[in-house]
Write a protein that holds these residues in place. Structure first.
Motif, PDB file in Angstrom:
ATOM      1  N   VAL A  88       0.485   4.712   1.825  1.00 27.25           N
ATOM      2  CA  VAL A  88      -0.959   4.952   1.832  1.00 27.25           C
ATOM      3  C   VAL A  88      -1.542   4.002   2.885  1.00 27.25           C
ATOM      4  O   VAL A  88      -1.893   2.870   2.596  1.00 27.25           O
ATOM      5  N   ASP A 141       2.214  13.264   2.192  1.00 26.04           N
ATOM      6  CA  ASP A 141       2.117  12.135   1.268  1.00 26.04           C
ATOM      7  C   ASP A 141       3.070  11.012   1.669  1.00 26.04           C
ATOM      8  O   ASP A 141       2.746   9.839   1.577  1.00 26.04           O
ATOM      9  N   LYS A 198      -7.195  11.470  -5.444  1.00 24.50           N
ATOM     10  CA  LYS A 198      -6.549  12.669  -5.976  1.00 24.50           C
ATOM     11  C   LYS A 198      -7.265  13.955  -5.554  1.00 24.50           C
ATOM     12  O   LYS A 198      -6.644  14.962  -5.270  1.00 24.50           O
ATOM     13  N   SER A 226       0.818  -1.200   0.000  1.00 21.91           N
ATOM     14  CA  SER A 226       0.000   0.000   0.000  1.00 21.91           C
ATOM     15  C   SER A 226       0.863   1.266   0.000  1.00 21.91           C
ATOM     16  O   SER A 226       1.032   1.917   1.026  1.00 21.91           O
ATOM     17  N   HIS A 227       1.425   1.565  -1.191  1.00 20.91           N
ATOM     18  CA  HIS A 227       2.206   2.797  -1.331  1.00 20.91           C
ATOM     19  C   HIS A 227       2.104   3.279  -2.776  1.00 20.91           C
ATOM     20  O   HIS A 227       1.661   2.525  -3.651  1.00 20.91           O
ATOM     21  N   ASP A 228       2.473   4.507  -3.010  1.00 24.74           N
ATOM     22  CA  ASP A 228       2.604   4.991  -4.381  1.00 24.74           C
ATOM     23  C   ASP A 228       3.914   5.746  -4.505  1.00 24.74           C
ATOM     24  O   ASP A 228       4.759   5.652  -3.609  1.00 24.74           O
ATOM     25  N   ALA A 229       4.083   6.459  -5.599  1.00 23.33           N
ATOM     26  CA  ALA A 229       5.382   7.098  -5.840  1.00 23.33           C
ATOM     27  C   ALA A 229       5.717   8.140  -4.781  1.00 23.33           C
ATOM     28  O   ALA A 229       6.880   8.455  -4.550  1.00 23.33           O
ATOM     29  N   ASP A 230       4.681   8.674  -4.111  1.00 21.96           N
ATOM     30  CA  ASP A 230       4.926   9.753  -3.146  1.00 21.96           C
ATOM     31  C   ASP A 230       5.105   9.286  -1.712  1.00 21.96           C
ATOM     32  O   ASP A 230       5.544  10.062  -0.865  1.00 21.96           O
ATOM     33  N   ARG A 270      -5.789  10.348   1.368  1.00 16.91           N
ATOM     34  CA  ARG A 270      -4.470  10.013   0.837  1.00 16.91           C
ATOM     35  C   ARG A 270      -4.578   9.134  -0.405  1.00 16.91           C
ATOM     36  O   ARG A 270      -3.749   9.224  -1.307  1.00 16.91           O
ATOM     37  N   HIS A 271      -5.584   8.264  -0.459  1.00 17.78           N
ATOM     38  CA  HIS A 271      -5.668   7.321  -1.580  1.00 17.78           C
ATOM     39  C   HIS A 271      -6.437   7.901  -2.765  1.00 17.78           C
ATOM     40  O   HIS A 271      -6.665   7.218  -3.757  1.00 17.78           O
TER      41      HIS A 271
END
Lengths: 590, 590
Positions: B478, B535, B563, B471-475, B560-561
């Protein structure tokens, strides 16, 4: 709610052979812990519940005081200890951790050690992460397992190889702020001990191997304690042996002025204070000078006390020697010129005065006028000795052991002495560790300064046992409300009666709604067994549902710390139980 | 509510050099942990908060399943391990604990070891305390630190020297009850992983060194995982490599009946499946027999697979050898009569058949009719080989590696393969440990029986990292709601405005009232820094109070998840925030 029959509370009628003190016996008998090995204990469900409560209450009070919780490893790279200020001394009580593999026995120097405390770990962390005055003050705490390689673990959780400690470390910009952090922690400790229902006295203490400028111990009064507390309840004065002072009653100083020159007299065979007190000499002990010889960092030094006083050895720590010990007889004669029993420090009588590191005198000898001391000549003493005129004193200090009954420095009232269990300690550390680690911050002028540290410990597992030591009777434990494993015990005497079990569930629900934790004794055991176990385990409030009571329409309510049993009509039972819970809660959190 | 300025969240722009995978980088960058040494991490406040949440949710689900919490020592007397069934293997990955004292280096055999798991500790406890069927079943769990002497710790908390595990041990009167305990724990695991918001698949697994009769692993799908999961989502089938099976597509068996006698043909220089597939031989791989030689407990044995299949080596464990390994070429020729490349198991061609411990064939070779195999004569093969007529097979078994796309045994639909991180394991242990410890109970007829055990583990610290990996993204991270260190982050962009800070406190109070934990970013930093940190740290719900927004009478709400940013009028902010919290809670606990 837990049902005893499906839970795990293995009570015992007999104490284990190795349990010497009441709390250790009760820990085992009430099914709180089981011994795995020397100083190693498994916490059974009841013991763990108490531990979790103490942990949670401790956490709450520290967070209220602004401390921040983190959690450091148990296993430490040894370099961090080797770089710290106390490795040589600390390693003797530490465990190392090496491969257990076959044939891979460890090297002489360990790679990892198990932490007994975490100054060496937290200071480098702070050095790496905190650089500016804007990020200070910080006070980090953790509640975690610590390890000590005890040679003779004893008294259950009192001196164990594994134990649970709260340890905290404060970092401040200067001394004044560090004292504020210290005071905030002292207040948090007091709140914590109050909430868990234990009487702990904050006593002035020595900083010992930790270094630092001042320190308090928190002591739980108990016969089996490992240290003395010297205190006066009314004035609030309390100190441990190493720190205790008293206001001495002035001796009769009518003859304080010299009555004549120092005079030698023969005392064949007299080598004790008592022998000089007896006829034909009849010199009262408090008119004699007691001359002791120690060796500090390899050089002998002399300590002078009144003959009626005892040396408090730890107080010699104030002299600043790294290591000190009593001198052996063969080390004494070449320096003073006589054997113990005829020693003194009168000017001109010391054989080799330049060999001495100093002559240190306890303040109380100032109360002696025209006293008697050894002549540094076997079988001879000197009389008409006066402190200022005759003794070669380097420095005065507080070296005597305080006795019960001496006057308190605060109030003049008599001091009391009792044994106590040390459950907590707070130190103002100063910059000893930050200097070693280079833990500095920059101020608003871009100037660098060392952070000023404090360090703080509470022995959580030791406190658990201290509560029992302080709060038990002949039948078992008497838990204070906030540290009890459960608050309410519902004894169902006839668990085969569905009616009784239903009632137990209903009453348990009422108690839980009021905020209590409930254990229901639904075992197929005789009432006698259940009551004995109830007293042993010590849950504060007991509610008994008996077949006979049910017919009569009553249940019984009993506090563990009281004798009386109240019969409560069924119709009122829920309300009465809830009210009792509310009352106990209010009292415990007052 | 915590204020960031007074808390400790040291975020980093750069990842540490030794962090290879996203979750490891984010652990450090988001200020959750700091490395103390190889495989040793300090949990900073945010990391510790997540750990405490996982611990508490795990505790709740296990208690719901009837398990009883206790807490065993970290340091174990070595005798308990020496008396257990796996000391020789386990000690290689264990730490010993000896005196760290100068000159007191440990003896060859340790006195104490640090526990990597606790079967050896809990079984003697149960033996000593539980004797009757009336006290069974019992299922004990603890959530505690474990130690492994990892030679190459890596991936942060994934493979560490110190880690936190939930370990549980069930004791039942018989196999049927033990299976019920196993199923209850499987359900508790599923509930736990659901609540903390992580997708974990229960896969059939091998029992390996633990012994026992069956086992499931809980795997979190992730590219960086250490094991493959073979599964079909629709049917629910899932197994690890060692256990995976598939329903093979039947080969064309039209020529399954022998077309003639076995016939030798020259294959000079042909020593691979691929070479025999090529012209001039043109034998499809799935019509070739692949003949492998292993050594089991000192004696060679043969494994036959289709030429198109790979051996899944761990499946050889089912053959019952204590230890097995591939045979060296010089061990093969004396027994089979040829070098690798020309091996086979056609009756009469094996040079020394009595030297073999057996010939074991994968089920799939039954799909070959009139196949080709080595002649046990270098440079020659045999054709027209038929399984039943020609091969000297001791036993059939499942030895092949399953491939993606093969049909699921449950549904016939294609299997998928992905990497996964093992976060939990459950074993039906049987009586292996109770036999060693003599853990018996008496039944209602006073007959003695061994208790039937299960053992269960969840890597709590590993799960913490697996959540981030999943559970993460580029920033940044999450966090799922229930495992987040805080639920709501209130960013105050102009903390010098008293009005903004007051509003933050008011909104924080509203969120807390709704059941959320709130962190307020009141630092004197630029908005860009705050948003980047928000983030990175990944708190689920962000509320921004800006000086400009304040003038316009709005605050901003952002998940957070997602936009989108929602502008919320000040008058509605408290209510909207509380509603968002309630919604997230309901979803997380559904």
């Amino acid at each position: 709610m837990k049902l005893w029959s499906q839970y795990f509370v293995p009570t015992l009628k007999e104490s284990p052979a190795d349990a010497e003190i009441a709390s250790h016996k009760l820990l085992i008998r009430a099914g709180l812990v089981r011994k795995l090995g020397g100083g190693l204990y498994t916490y059974l469900p009841l013991g763990l519940r108490v531990m979790q409560k103490l942990t949670q209450l401790c956490r709450e009070e520290l967070e209220r005081a602004g401390a921040i919780e983190l959690w450091m490893p148990h296993v430490h790279p040894v370099e961090l200890w080797q770089q710290g200020p106390r490795w040589a001394a600390a390693r003797e009580i530490m465990f190392r951790a090496d491969s257990a593999g076959d044939g891979k026995h460890g090297p002489r120097e360990p790679e990892f050690v198990l932490g007994p405390t975490h100054e060496e770990i937290v200071t480098p962390l702070v050095k790496a992460e905190i650089t500016s005055y804007r990020d200070l003050p910080k006070n980090f705490f953790q509640i975690a397992t610590k390890f000590r390689n005890e040679i003779r673990p004893r008294f259950g959780l009192m001196r164990a190889r594994e134990f649970v400690m709260m340890d905290a470390y404060s970092f401040d910009v200067d001394d004044d702020r560090a004292i504020k952090s210290y005071q905030a922690m002292k207040a948090a400790y007091e709140a914590f001990f109050r909430r868990i229902g234990v009487q702990a006295i904050a006593v002035e203490a020595d900083t010992g191997v930790m270094g630092g400028s001042f320190s308090h111990e928190f002591m739980v009064p108990a016969e089996v304690g490992d240290d003395d507390v010297i205190y006066n309840e009314a004035s609030g004065y309390a100190a441990n042996r190493e720190k205790a002072r008293s206001a001495l009653v002035p001796a009769d100083l009518s003859d304080a002025a010299p009555v004549g020159a120092v005079e030698e007299f023969a005392t064949p065979g007299v080598v004790t204070i008592a022998a000089l007190e007896a006829a034909p000499y009849s010199v009262p002990a408090d008119r004699q000078f007691k001359t002791l010889v120690y060796v500090g960092d390899g050089k002998p030094f002399v300590v002078i006390l009144r003959g009626s006083d005892e040396l408090e050895e730890a107080k010699l720590g104030a002299l600043g020697f790294g290591l000190f010990r009593p001198a052996a007889p063969e080390e004494i004669e070449p320096v003073l010129g006589a054997k113990p029993g005829s020693l003194g420090a009168v000017k001109g009588t010391i054989k080799n005065p330049t060999a001495l590191a100093g002559v240190f005198a306890d303040h109380a000898i100032r109360l002696i006028g025209n006293g008697t001391t050894g002549a540094n000549k076997d079988g001879f003493h000197l009389r008409n000795v006066n402190v200022t005129r005759d003794l070669a004193i380097t420095r005065f200090g507080d070296f005597r052991r305080v006795r019960a009954g001496e006057p308190d420095v605060k109030s003049g009232q008599p001091l009391q002495v009792r044994r106590g269990i040390e459950v907590g300690h707070i130190f103002k550390l100063g910059t000893k560790y930050s200097e070693k680690s280079g833990a500095v911050y920059t101020d608003d002028q871009k100037q660098s300064h060392l952070m000023v540290m404090g360090s703080y410990g509470i022995g959580i597992s030791r406190t658990l046992q201290a509560i029992i030591e302080q709060s038990h009777d002949a039948d078992g434990i008497v838990w204070p409300w906030n540290s009890a494993p459960f608050h309410v015990l519902i004894c169902v005497l006839d668990p085969q009666l569905a009616e009784a079990v239903d009632l137990a569930r209903k009453l348990a629900a009422a108690a839980e709604k009021a905020g209590a934790e409930v254990l229901v004794d639904d075992r197929a055991e005789r009432p006698g067994v259940k009551f004995k176990d109830a007293d042993l385990v010590g849950i504060p409030l007991r509610l008994t549902i008996g077949g006979k009571g049910l017919k009569e329409g009553v249940v019984e309510l009993k506090w563990r710390h009281q004798k009386d049993v109240a019969k409560v009509p069924l119709a009122e039972a829920e309300a009465k139980l809830a009210a009792a819970v509310a009352e106990a809660q209010a009292k415990a959190n007052a």
